[in-house]
Each structure stands twice: as structure tokens, then as C-alpha cells.
Design an enzyme around this catalytic site. Structure first.
Site, PDB file in Angstrom:
ATOM      1  N   CYS A 108      13.490  50.149  57.342  1.00  0.00           N
ATOM      2  CA  CYS A 108      14.347  51.092  56.361  1.00  0.00           C
ATOM      3  C   CYS A 108      14.647  52.245  57.135  1.00  0.00           C
ATOM      4  CB  CYS A 108      13.310  51.825  55.501  1.00  0.00           C
ATOM      5  SG  CYS A 108      13.928  53.223  54.535  1.00  0.00           S
ATOM      6  N   CYS A 449      32.058  42.731  30.597  1.00  0.00           N
ATOM      7  CA  CYS A 449      31.306  42.584  29.147  1.00  0.00           C
ATOM      8  C   CYS A 449      31.183  40.921  28.832  1.00  0.00           C
ATOM      9  CB  CYS A 449      31.990  43.122  28.070  1.00  0.00           C
ATOM     10  SG  CYS A 449      31.547  42.622  26.365  1.00  0.00           S
ATOM     11  N   CYS A 452      33.003  39.837  25.518  1.00  0.00           N
ATOM     12  CA  CYS A 452      34.313  40.298  25.253  1.00  0.00           C
ATOM     13  C   CYS A 452      35.299  39.204  25.019  1.00  0.00           C
ATOM     14  CB  CYS A 452      34.812  41.510  26.337  1.00  0.00           C
ATOM     15  SG  CYS A 452      34.181  43.126  25.768  1.00  0.00           S
TER      16      CYS A 452
END
Length: 537
Positions: A108, A449, A452
Site C-alpha cells: 500500500c 444506464c 435506456c
């Protein structure tokens, strides 16, 4: 149905998710290697080694102290931090009143950045006689021990008080860690009695609040103490000696009760002139603890968002360009203090800059950008003219006065000639939808979406069916790149019917209806009284 939050929400989301703690989980690993530091025997060995270090330092000639390498200093500091493992973690935490634990992972990068600061803080705390035990645990290697401590992200800082943990909420410099730990485990205020003590204090602390009291007692002093206990970020220092107070706060102009704040930046000394009440003192700190211009970093976003000044001006620029305008920006920051907070973001740091700039539809910025966010109202503003000194000043004045209009993103105005479905953008929403004399069926969609595309096909079928139908226009808008004050949609796709004469209250049609049922609904809403219904597709 695809759910997508309002764009303004990402301001808060970005700031909060940029905290140094990130979500992480790993598989349990109960195996621990023997002879890990942190056991009772190892702790004794550690103290003996440190004592040897200190004796050696005393025996060396004076000039050699200055030759000690940075690596040697870091090595000594790191030995002060106990290494926890699966074998000793419970014993160390349960056997000490205060234990500050850093959960880290070798891979990290943020852990690597924090580790030397944590070690430096451990050294400083040891020197001032703090009772806290500073420890660290490799959460990747000792995942079971880390999980039992509720370490789920790297890096994580936790303070254990008699075995019970509380999350760290301070800053990420060594000084920040020392101040926070001292506030939680020792006295919230450092008492300085002599000039020599004051000089040593100034060598260690750079941002602090100083209180001068004839006697360290009474109602005013008690409110000062309450404020010190309530604040976790700033070191408080107290004195009854006027010479000490003048050394700590050179601009002191009174020998009476006094509170002042010292910072290491252009606005170095700030005098408190309010009532001696805890709430007022804390309010003073909240408005004055930040620099005139704060440079945003990955580790201070939550700290910035905590500012009580929620209307924040952001200057996106390259380092050289910012330096050229820094003086004038500091002047503006002084002028609009308590109304506006000024933040600088290096525009070459895409991880920091682009999440904000994309909210304005700016995908590739090579020049100075001046913008603002009101985190209380969830609104944004953009200086669309040249970022000259006078234009920035006018922009800031307008923000402070509330006269700058909100910024709404918009694509360029498209050519809708001969289009069966009109494309609406932010700039044309008023003209084509709200101010139009016709009924408008508006499809609101976004590229991400999943439903959509199917809805767009259904709307195209409806547009073809109603072609030539008197007083009805079909339109669509991409909500990912276009905004308007009167278009507040949270889920996509959304179908809105703006009836002529009733544009302020559009009718939301169900996207679960079939094309035929939607046609029936449209006819029912728009047919003249006594008229026929055209619902067969």
C-alpha cells in the site's frame, strides 16, 4: 431501472471517499512467525537497545551528532514502534492503557507514506513522556489479528484505551498525530512557564492556540480548557507569563487575558476577540485553522470538507501559474474571510483535479480554471470569462453577495432540423421544453444506464406512431452531460410529459408500460374533451 445520484452529490462523495482509509478484505491467516517484536521479552530488549543508543549518542563528540544519517534516525524511530503479530497483539493491547495501532500493508503506497510520519510521532511522544504504546501490524500478513482489531482498510489508525478502540480523526503529519494522541491520552493543554520552555515549544509546534491568563483558573480559563478538550487537531498552550506569551505571539498588545492563533503561513498571527465561551472559541478555530489558500491533497480532503466555510473557491492551475497569482489570491482570501474558502488544486494531478472538472464538463484542461462549490446548497459555479485578477475578484464578490448564477453543464446546441426526436441540451431546455407552447414528451437518459437503450427504441416507436399528432413534440436529453435547475432526476430512464400550460409540474410516465399502454396514457392526457383516442400501434 438504473439508479444514479445527482451530480452534486459526487462533491461530498469524492471528498469523503478520498479519506486515507480504503475498503479492503483479505483471507484469514492465523499463522505467525515466532520471536516477533512486541512480546514481553522483546519489549525489554527494545528498551535496552534504545538505552544503548542514547548512551552511545552521549559518548560521541558533539560534531558527530550532526553527521548522523537520516537513515539512522529513521531506523531508531522505527524501533520505538512495536511490531504486532498474531501472537502478541492481544497481550500488548490488553496489557496497556493506551495503544496506538497503525494497520498497514507492504504493497500500500499510502501506508508507505504514513509509516515514517508515524515513527517520527512515536519518537516525539516518547521524548515528552507520553504513556501511549505505538504499535503497527502488517494486516496483509496477520490478517486474523488485523480483523480482530477491526482493521479493514490500509492504512488504518486506531487508538485502544483499556482495550477498546476508537478511530483516529486527526491529520497525517507527525505533528498532527502527536497532537491528537496527546489530546486523547494526556493533557489537552501544554503549560509553558519560562522563555526557554517557550523556545523549545516553538521548535516542535508550528500551528497552535495560545492562552494568556493571570491565573490558570476562573470562568474564562475554564472555557479555554473546554475548547482544548473538544478540539482534536490544534495544540493548545497556556501561560501566565507575559514574556512567554510575547515570544509565542509576538503581536501581543495586551497584558490582560488573551487568546490567539499562530500558523506557519501568510496570516501568521490571529487574535481572538469574541466572548470567552467554548462554542465561540471553537468557531474561531474552525474559521482560522486553515491557511489563506489550502492546497488540496489526497490526505486532506475530509479535513477541507470539515471547514465551517462551505462556499469554497477552487483554483485549478499548474504550479508556476499559481505562483504568479498567489499574492492576489491571498489578498482576496483575506478580504472574503469567513465567507469564502480558497483551495488550490494542481491541474496536472489528474486524480485530484479531473473528478471536479468533469462536473463542469471540462475533460481536458490546460489553462487556469476558477470554479466554486457550495457544499451546503449542493451547487456549483464557474468563472467562464478569462481568469484575470479583476475577473476573479468580481467572481468572488458575486459569490459572497449571492449574485453569481449557478452553473449548469451543457453540450453544444445541436442541429435538430428534420429530427423526429428533438435533442435537448442544458442551454436549450428553457426554449424547447419549459417555454414551448407545445406538449413535450421528454426522455431523460444516460450512457451508463442499462435500460435506456431499450427505452429509446420504444420512444422512437412512439414518435413514429404520433407523427403528425397535433401539438406533441418528442425530445430526449442526456443527463450525464446536461443539467438544468428544473430537471431533477435521480433514476434513468425517466419519461416526463410536459403538458402545455402545466410545464412546472411534468407528469412522470411509468417506464414499465408497454408502448401500447404508454400511447394510451399519452392520449388520455392530451386528447381534447370528447375527442378520440389514437392508441393502436
Amino acid at each position: 431501472m438504473s439508479i444514479h445520484p445527482k451530480p452534486q452529490f459526487f462533491i461530498l462523495l469524492l471528498l469523503l471517499t478520498s479519506l486515507i482509509i480504503s475498503a479492503y478484505s483479505s483471507s484469514p491467516d492465523a499463522d505467525a512467525e515466532p520471536n516477533q517484536p512486541g512480546s514481553d521479552e522483546e519489549s525489554d530488549d527494545l528498551e535496552q537497545l534504545l538505552a544503548v543508543d542514547e548512551q552511545l549518542q552521549q559518548d560521541l563528540p558533539p560534531h558527530h551528532h550532526h553527521q548522523q544519517s537520516e537513515a539512522e534516525t529513521v531506523s531508531k524511530a522505527q524501533r520505538i514502534v512495536l511490531e504486532l503479530s498474531g501472537d502478541n497483539a492481544k497481550r500488548v493491547i490488553g496489557g496497556n492503557e493506551f495503544v496506538m495501532v497503525l494497520g498497514y500493508a507492504p504493497w500500500c503506497a499510502r501506508s508507505a507514506d504514513l509509516m515514517p510520519k508515524f515513527s517520527e510521532a512515536a519518537t516525539d511522544l516518547k521524548e515528552i513522556g507520553s504513556p501511549v504504546v505505538m504499535a503497527k501490524v502488517d494486516g496483509d500478513r496477520y490478517s486474523k489479528a488485523a480483523s480482530e482489531m477491526e482493521i479493514r482498510g490500509f492504512p488504518t489508525l486506531l487508538l485502544f484505551v483499556n482495550g477498546t478502540s476508537q478511530p483516529y480523526t486527526g491529520g497525517f503529519s507527525a505533528e498532527d498525530i502527536v497532537i491528537w494522541v496527546q489530546k486523547k491520552t494526556g493533557s489537552p493543554i501544554i503549560t509553558v512557564n519560562t522563555v526557554d520552555e517557550a523556545q523549545r515549544f516553538l521548535n516542535k509546534y508550528h500551528t497552535f492556540v495560545v492562552g494568556l491568563f493571570n491565573k490558570l483558573e476562573g470562568s474564562e480559563y475554564n472555557e479555554f480548557v473546554k475548547a482544548a478538550k473538544s478540539d482534536d487537531e490544534i495544540q493548545f498552550v497556556e501561560t501566565s507569563d507575559i514574556d512567554v506569551a510575547r515570544l509565542l505571539f509576538p503581536e501581543l498588545k495586551t497584558s490582560d487575558v488573551f487568546i490567539g492563533m499562530v500558523k506557519t503561513e501568510a496570516e501568521r498571527y490571529t487574535t481572538y476577540d469574541g466572548l470567552y465561551k467554548m462554542e465561540k472559541i471553537l468557531e474561531f478555530l474552525g474559521k482560522n485553522k486553515f491557511p489563506l489558500i489550502t492546497k488540496l491533497s489526497e490526505s486532506n480532503t475530509a479535513w477541507v470538507y470539515s471547514s465551517p466555510v462551505k462556499l469554497q473557491v477552487m483554483i485549478f492551475a499548474k504550479a508556476d501559474d499559481f505562483q504568479n497569482m498567489a499574492q492576489s489570491l491571498e489578498d482576496f482570501a483575506r478580504r472574503f474571510k469567513s465567507k469564502l474558502m480558497f483551495i488550490y488544486i494542481d491541474i496536472t494531478n489528474e486524480n485530484l483535479a479531473m473528478p471536479f472538472l468533469t462536473l463542469f464538463g471540462i475533460e481536458d484542461a490546460n489553462k487556469i480554471v476558477v470554479a466554486a462549490f457550495d457544499n451546503k446548497l449542493n451547487s456549483k459555479y464557474l468563472l467562464e470569462s478569462d481568469p484575470s485578477q479583476s475577473n476573479i475578484e468580481d467572481f468572488c464578490s458575486g459569490l459572497a453577495d449571492g449574485t453569481v448564477p449557478r452553473y449548469y453543464r451543457s453540450e453544444p446546441v445541436p442541429d435538430n432540423k428534420n429530427a423526429s426526436i428533438v435533442t435537448v441540451v442544458g442551454k436549450t431546455f428553457d426554449e424547447l421544453v419549459l417555454n414551448s407552447q407545445e406538449n413535450v414528451l421528454l426522455e431523460v437518459h444516460t450512457p451508463w444506464c442499462v435500460n435506456c437503450e431499450a427505452m429509446s427504441k420504444q420512444v422512437a416507436k412512439l414518435a413514429k406512431h404520433f407523427k403528425g399528432f397535433e401539438n406533441l413534440v418528442f425530445a430526449r436529453i442526456d443527463a450525464s452531460t446536461n443539467e438544468h435547475a428544473k430537471l431533477q432526476v435521480d433514476d434513468y430512464p425517466t419519461i416526463l410529459l410536459y403538458k402545455s400550460g402545466e410545464k412546472e409540474k411534468p407528469l412522470k410516465l411509468s417506464t414499465k408500460l408497454s408502448a401500447k399502454d404508454m400511447a394510451v396514457s399519452i392520449n388520455e392526457e392530451l386528447k381534447p374533451r370528447g375527442g378520440s383516442v389514437k392508441d393502436e400501434l
